[in-house]
Design an enzyme around this catalytic site. Structure first.
Site, PDB file in Angstrom:
ATOM      1  N   ASP A  38     -17.776  14.214  37.092  1.00 33.89           N
ATOM      2  CA  ASP A  38     -17.471  15.336  37.899  1.00 33.89           C
ATOM      3  C   ASP A  38     -15.850  15.139  38.456  1.00 33.89           C
ATOM      4  OD1 ASP A  38     -18.015  17.370  39.322  1.00 33.89           O
ATOM      5  OD2 ASP A  38     -19.539  16.564  40.364  1.00 33.89           O
TER       6      ASP A  38
ATOM      7  N   ASP B 268     -22.200  25.152  38.653  1.00 30.75           N
ATOM      8  CA  ASP B 268     -23.070  25.000  39.777  1.00 30.75           C
ATOM      9  C   ASP B 268     -24.134  26.118  40.229  1.00 30.75           C
ATOM     10  OD1 ASP B 268     -22.116  22.301  40.101  1.00 30.75           O
ATOM     11  OD2 ASP B 268     -21.150  22.851  41.811  1.00 30.75           O
TER      12      ASP B 268
HETATM   13  C1  GLA Z   1     -20.505  19.056  42.412  1.00 30.74           C
HETATM   14  C2  GLA Z   1     -21.189  19.245  40.882  1.00 30.74           C
HETATM   15  C3  GLA Z   1     -22.697  19.123  41.514  1.00 30.74           C
HETATM   16  C4  GLA Z   1     -22.988  17.917  42.299  1.00 30.74           C
HETATM   17  C5  GLA Z   1     -22.150  17.613  43.253  1.00 30.74           C
HETATM   18  C6  GLA Z   1     -22.157  16.382  43.877  1.00 30.74           C
HETATM   19  O1  GLA Z   1     -20.511  20.275  43.066  1.00 30.74           O
HETATM   20  O2  GLA Z   1     -20.776  20.362  40.208  1.00 30.74           O
HETATM   21  O3  GLA Z   1     -23.474  19.291  40.319  1.00 30.74           O
HETATM   22  O4  GLA Z   1     -22.866  16.760  41.341  1.00 30.74           O
HETATM   23  O5  GLA Z   1     -20.868  17.768  43.154  1.00 30.74           O
HETATM   24  O6  GLA Z   1     -21.477  16.278  45.097  1.00 30.74           O
END
Ligand code: GLA
Length: 730
Positions: A467, A537
């Protein structure tokens, strides 16, 4: 007099250069360059194949040269080019002009003769500045990639200002630029704009998480608005995970000058004597069967060359994020694993929240940088849950965000010099975090070690979600010299690739998902090293239709992760039926992201069936040809797409009602890509009840019927959806 005499002498002394033609070709396309009598590399053609290009040798331009030159092969700041130059340099003697003249070129076949590589060598007319254009022509995929290598053989340092990977002039009546824009949780929205005179640019200045808003890709429809099945379209993308810029400049001759590459924004690059700068690759293709042809060419190229490990089925998964967020212990996780196993999923991914002790990661405010397992939440460590997952027959995956650091972390205290910041200025956080300076080799070592150490936690880890939840701003590097700060954007991205190179040497099989707050790192630079992206997301199925529709214009479905989540949706509050959510997710790489405990028995049974049905068609989803049937943007209330295998023996067709238009209306989905002479058995899969959504369920149809008449499934109410499998019968 003496001066003009010398000038005359020089002109007379110039050897007459025989015009050369350089023909680059794939099975269906040609790209043709040639030299003029002054030795300049000129651009002639990109599009359908021209078997006999010899007329380009004698072709005359009616443009007066003092109006500006015809399009060159690679435009520079100098001579009579007045357009945005692909190459702009301050030379060692302070000269701002560059005029490239042709030296030589070579062509050879690579990779089982499927790739024709052409290297065109150019040199500045005055100074020893060498520029190579490397073009690869992928025969079967009908895709071209281009990159530039700039070698400084001048007496001292030069400064590169513009150093684009491609320059492509196009001539048509009208130009309709289709590109992708959005924001967090609404990535890859398709936009069409008719271009007028001047420059339209698509760009990012964010350094990383660069595709969160716009994407470094385009489709340019010539003469008419873009259609899925008809018309001439040029489409492409840039394989670069840093700042990018794609320019579309319509000049007074009606020529559209396309240049694409690293964004020149605050990125002057100093090149010492003897050094070479290599640009990333630009990838592009041409279709005369509309946008569909562009996507299929790019997908073929991606699956054969552009994506890491392109031939392996991506496993179905349960990700812990929306089901548990930061709030879990061992039992929460092992229960989720049990449920995932029971539903037939193949991988469990432990998302954020598993690390940090002095600064436990119980929210986004602390812990990033401290990649040791949190002993309160997981006292028996990662290996315990990874082994447990493995015993249940699932693979195990884990989340990391190694480029980042929370101010509240041991790492931030130990290594303040590793943090990207402008000395003496504020250090703004985004999502409570700072960015580590990947231009620094020590930081590259650290990030490699984060990955390596996490992998050492258990031999059962086979998937890493990587990420990156902020972009770069107020940039400054403690590592780079004061007069090299403008190298940051490039050296950061190169540092990122260095780390991935090292990881791939040691961990060739680990599945890596790139995530940057969802779809913030969807580009062919990162995909060279990684198997899939967290497309967004936003897990709401309705939003996902638009996001996946946009993403799959350029990137193949095999890379687009798509998870079924709970309702009301956590990002949009939307409530959609479980079947609709599965039907959308199973048009990508199906996963789930919810707390299975919260599902009732009926929903679990349905999920089991959906996952099993998905497994029966997922090879088509991942490796088949994408045919888009009805666009969600057409305002007809429907969305439909299909995947057809290469020998047209099997297909899967999806239909969705995405807004209510009237109970008397049914769609007419004319199927594409099938063989009109074959017969197909049509079966609806993933049914909610025994009742079918289509009168033709279980019937045999000719390909011709399905192409010409299509299917009219009963999709009338909001969020009605259906999935059909087609299999050839004798
Ligand atoms: C980001 C990612 C999510 C998740 C969060 C965790 O927003 O896109 O999928 O992994 O971080 O903090």
């Amino acid at each position: 007099m003496l001066y003009s005499g010398n000038l005359l002498f020089n002109i007379q002394a110039q050897p007459k250069i025989e015009p050369t033609l350089i023909t680059i070709s794939t099975e269906e396309l040609s790209m043709i360059f040639g030299t003029n009598s002054a030795g300049t590399l000129m651009f002639h053609h990109f599009g359908n194949k021209i078997n006999d290009p010899s007329a380009f040798r004698i072709k005359k331009s009616y443009r007066r040269s003092d109006y500006g030159t015809d399009p060159e092969g690679y435009s520079t700041n100098g001579g009579r080019n007045f357009r945005e130059p692909a190459l702009r340099i301050t030379h060692s003697d302070g000269d701002l002009n560059t005029e490239l003249i042709y030296q030589s070129h070579t062509q050879r076949l690579l990779e089982d003769s499927n790739v024709q590589e052409t290297v065109i060598r150019l040199k500045d007319r005055k100074l020893p500045l060498l520029v190579n254009i490397t073009v690869k022509a992928f025969q079967k995929e009908n895709v071209i990639t281009q990159s530039i290598q700039i070698e400084n053989q001048e007496l001292s340092e030069i400064v590169l200002h513009n150093y684009y990977s491609m320059y492509l002039p196009v001539k048509a009546e009208r130009y309709f630029l289709n590109s992708f824009a959005g924001d967090w949780a609404k990535e890859m929205g398709l936009e069409e704009n008719q271009l007028t005179h001047g420059i339209k640019s698509i760009e990012s200045k964010k350094g990383m998480r660069t595709t969160r808003t716009e994407n470094p890709s385009f489709l340019l429809s010539l003469n008419a608005p873009m259609d899925e099945n008809y018309g001439e379209v040029i489409g492409g993308a840039l394989a670069w995970s840093g700042n990018y810029k794609l320019n579309f400049e319509l000049d007074e001759f009606g020529v559209l000058n396309i240049s694409a590459g690293i964004n020149p924004f605050a990125s002057e690059y100093h090149l010492k004597k003897g050094e070479t700068f290599a640009t990333p690759e630009a990838i592009f293709t041409y279709s005369n069967v509309g946008a569909g042809g562009i996507s299929r060419n790019l997908h073929d190229w991606a699956r054969n060359y552009g994506v890491y490990d392109p031939l392996t089925i991506r496993p179905t998964l349960l990700n812990s994020w929306e089901g548990a967020y930061f709030d879990f212990d061992e039992k929460t996780i092992t229960d989720m694993v049990d449920d995932a196993a029971e539903m037939g999923l193949e991988l469990f991914v432990l998302d954020d929240g598993w690390f940090g002790n002095n600064y436990p990661r119980n929210g986004s405010g602390a812990g990033l940088g401290d990649w040791q397992v949190n002993i309160k939440k997981l006292p028996r460590g990662i290996d315990y849950i990874a082994s447990y997952t493995s015993e249940k027959g699932l693979k195990f995956g884990i989340w990391i965000e190694p480029e980042m650091v929370n101010p509240k972390s041991d790492l931030a205290i130990a290594h303040p010099d590793w943090i990207v910041k402008s000395n003496g200025r504020d250090m703004p956080t985004i999502r409570n975090q700072w960015l580590l300076d990947l231009s620094n080799p020590d930081v590259q070592d650290f990030i490699f070690s984060v990955f390596d150490n996490v992998m050492q936690q258990s031999s059962h880890i086979s998937y890493v979600k990587w990420d990156a939840n902020r972009h770069a701003e107020s940039v400054g590097s403690a590592y780079l010299d004061d007069n090299r700060q403008s190298h940051f954007w490039i050296d950061y991205t190169k540092g990122f690739y260095n780390v991935l190179e090292r990881i791939r040497v040691k961990y060739p099989e680990t599945i890596i998902q790139t995530c940057a707050s969802g779809g913030g790192r969807v580009d062919y630079g990162a995909l060279k090293y990684t198997q899939e992206v967290r497309t967004s997301d936003n897990t709401d199925a309705l939003s996902r239709i638009f996001i996946q529709y946009g993403t799959n214009f350029i990137y193949p479905t095999i890379v687009t992760g798509s998870n079924v989540s709970a309702v009301p949706n956590h990002q949009t509050n939307n409530v959609t039926p479980l079947k609709f959510r599965f039907d959308v997710a199973m048009s990508g790489r199906l996963g789930m992201e919810l707390q299975p405990k919260d599902m009732n028995d009926e929903d679990r049974e349905f999920a089991k069936q959906a996952i099993a049905d998905y497994k029966s068609i997922r090879d088509l989803v991942m490796f088949g040809d994408l045919y888009r049937i009805a666009s969600p943007y057409d305002n007809q209330g429907y969305y439909s797409l299909s995947y057809v295998d290469k020998d047209k023996k099997r297909a899967v067709v999806y239909g969705y009602c995405i807004s209510y238009r009237g109970r008397g209306l049914t769609p007419k989905f004319k199927l594409r890509g099938l063989d009109p002479d074959k017969k197909y058995l049509l079966k609806e899969i993933n049914k909610l009840t025994k009742k079918s959504n289509f009168w033709g369920d279980g019937q045999i149809f000719s390909g011709q019927y399905l192409i010409e008449e299509g299917i009219n499934p009963h999709l009338q109410k909001m969020y009605d959806s259906a999935v059909f499998s087609l299999v050839e019968v004798e």
